[in-house]
Enzyme design. Sequence first.
Site, PDB file in Angstrom:
ATOM      1  N   LYS A   1       0.839  -1.214   0.000  1.00  0.00           N
ATOM      2  CA  LYS A   1       0.000   0.000   0.000  1.00  0.00           C
ATOM      3  C   LYS A   1       0.865   1.251   0.000  1.00  0.00           C
ATOM      4  CE  LYS A   1       1.168   1.055   4.382  1.00  0.00           C
ATOM      5  NZ  LYS A   1       1.840   2.290   4.788  1.00  0.00           N
TER       6      LYS A   1
ATOM      7  N   ASP B   1      -1.419  -1.654  10.370  1.00  0.00           N
ATOM      8  CA  ASP B   1      -1.685  -1.656   8.926  1.00  0.00           C
ATOM      9  C   ASP B   1      -2.194  -3.005   8.421  1.00  0.00           C
ATOM     10  OD1 ASP B   1      -0.849   0.953   8.810  1.00  0.00           O
ATOM     11  OD2 ASP B   1       1.125   0.509   7.959  1.00  0.00           O
TER      12      ASP B   1
HETATM   13  P1  ATP Z   1       5.232  -0.106   7.561  1.00  0.00           P
HETATM   14  O1  ATP Z   1       4.874   0.684   6.340  1.00  0.00           O
HETATM   15  O2  ATP Z   1       4.067  -0.937   8.090  1.00  0.00           O
HETATM   16  O3  ATP Z   1       5.983   0.650   8.611  1.00  0.00           O
HETATM   17  P2  ATP Z   1       7.392  -1.205   6.101  1.00  0.00           P
HETATM   18  O4  ATP Z   1       6.824  -1.533   4.768  1.00  0.00           O
HETATM   19  O5  ATP Z   1       8.160   0.062   6.259  1.00  0.00           O
HETATM   20  O6  ATP Z   1       6.212  -1.254   7.140  1.00  0.00           O
HETATM   21  P3  ATP Z   1       8.192  -3.891   6.493  1.00  0.00           P
HETATM   22  O7  ATP Z   1       8.768  -4.352   5.215  1.00  0.00           O
HETATM   23  O8  ATP Z   1       6.799  -4.293   6.808  1.00  0.00           O
HETATM   24  O9  ATP Z   1       8.332  -2.325   6.583  1.00  0.00           O
HETATM   25  O10 ATP Z   1       9.181  -4.354   7.668  1.00  0.00           O
HETATM   26  C1  ATP Z   1       9.548  -3.610   8.792  1.00  0.00           C
HETATM   27  C2  ATP Z   1      10.389  -4.491   9.735  1.00  0.00           C
HETATM   28  O11 ATP Z   1       9.558  -5.529  10.261  1.00  0.00           O
HETATM   29  C3  ATP Z   1      11.539  -5.233   9.044  1.00  0.00           C
HETATM   30  O12 ATP Z   1      12.707  -4.466   9.067  1.00  0.00           O
HETATM   31  C4  ATP Z   1      11.657  -6.513   9.824  1.00  0.00           C
HETATM   32  O13 ATP Z   1      12.631  -6.397  10.843  1.00  0.00           O
HETATM   33  C5  ATP Z   1      10.318  -6.724  10.504  1.00  0.00           C
HETATM   34  N1  ATP Z   1       9.543  -7.889   9.968  1.00  0.00           N
HETATM   35  C6  ATP Z   1       8.913  -8.831  10.655  1.00  0.00           C
HETATM   36  N2  ATP Z   1       8.277  -9.701   9.856  1.00  0.00           N
HETATM   37  C7  ATP Z   1       8.478  -9.298   8.596  1.00  0.00           C
HETATM   38  C8  ATP Z   1       8.045  -9.766   7.325  1.00  0.00           C
HETATM   39  N3  ATP Z   1       7.289 -10.864   7.172  1.00  0.00           N
HETATM   40  N4  ATP Z   1       8.434  -9.067   6.253  1.00  0.00           N
HETATM   41  C9  ATP Z   1       9.183  -7.938   6.395  1.00  0.00           C
HETATM   42  N5  ATP Z   1       9.632  -7.480   7.559  1.00  0.00           N
HETATM   43  C10 ATP Z   1       9.280  -8.134   8.669  1.00  0.00           C
END
Ligand code: ATP
Length: 297
Positions: free
Chosen positions: A11, A139
């Site tokens: 998203k 989220d």
């Molecule tokens: P958001 O926008 O919800 O803040 P994001 O897209 O910035 O999330 P994600 O890729 O969801 O970030 O990951 C954030 C952190 O969550 C990663 O650095 C990792 O340490 C942890 N994590 C736990 N499970 C997962 C997963 N299945 N995939 C990715 N990261 C994960």
Amino acid sequence: MTTVSARAPGKINPVLRVGPRNETGYHELFTVFQALELWETVTVENADAYRVTLEGDLPLDQVPLDESNIVVQAAVALAEAIGHDGAAAFHIHKNIPVGGGMGGGSADAAAALVALNELWGNQADTHTLHTIAAGVGADVPFALHGGSALGRGNGSSLEALNSSEFFWVLLPIDHHLSTPEVYARFDALTGGDVEELPNELPPQLTEALTAGDAETLAVFLENDLGPMAADLYPPLISGLMDSEMGGALRTMVSGSGPTLVALTRDASHQADLVQTLNDKGHRPIPTVSTPRGAHLV
Ligand code: ATP
């Protein structure tokens, strides 16, 4: 051995307004989510203990393989809610850059919930799944729901919005910004003096979403965390300028960054911008909005 697969979308937040901290210490949000044709796929099967394996054509070193992976947290929450005794093995096909503010982890959790619910006998209805999702992460309910929605509270209280298709270009930035650090900078720069959040979206914005009017939507793109992310990592500004000079209608930081997201008029404008950004040495990802949320595949 029975396996079940589900996928859930990444998203962006075309609008992300950050309000004062509430009594729980979290900032109240007023945000528009839009799901993207960028899917995470999670395959599950019953197992004696939780296990996670990964594949994907992007850096995966930050994704934990132990019980701190959000798919395991989702599974534990679902098992507890339905009284299921047993664990699962997960295979995650990652397609969304990690830690870029595009909700990849949340999409994994949503896909895991949908797949496990099927594997474990569909004991949780839509409402129960939404409640479990909200407990796993702010989220995650949106990744279940998909499409476009207005989020309030911590983002998990959703109202569906009508939306036509929009053509976005994501510009991943090779730098990690921690979400708590971006909020801490928000507190430091605003000194706690934060505007009250609006109650409703401007009608011109909801009309632009429904009509697929990218030019008008561009005027309303807004992210209160954008200046904070740029303050923590100034090269974001040059990325923003690069894409706007390349002809995007508007470019913004996605969520807490550092991914940048540019809005284009249509598929051909999108292709032109991708070409320009490639020529500048970026690695843009063209994508479109999707009306779908997490579903079995
Ligand atoms: P958001 O926008 O919800 O803040 P994001 O897209 O910035 O999330 P994600 O890729 O969801 O970030 O990951 C954030 C952190 O969550 C990663 O650095 C990792 O340490 C942890 N994590 C736990 N499970 C997962 C997963 N299945 N995939 C990715 N990261 C994960």
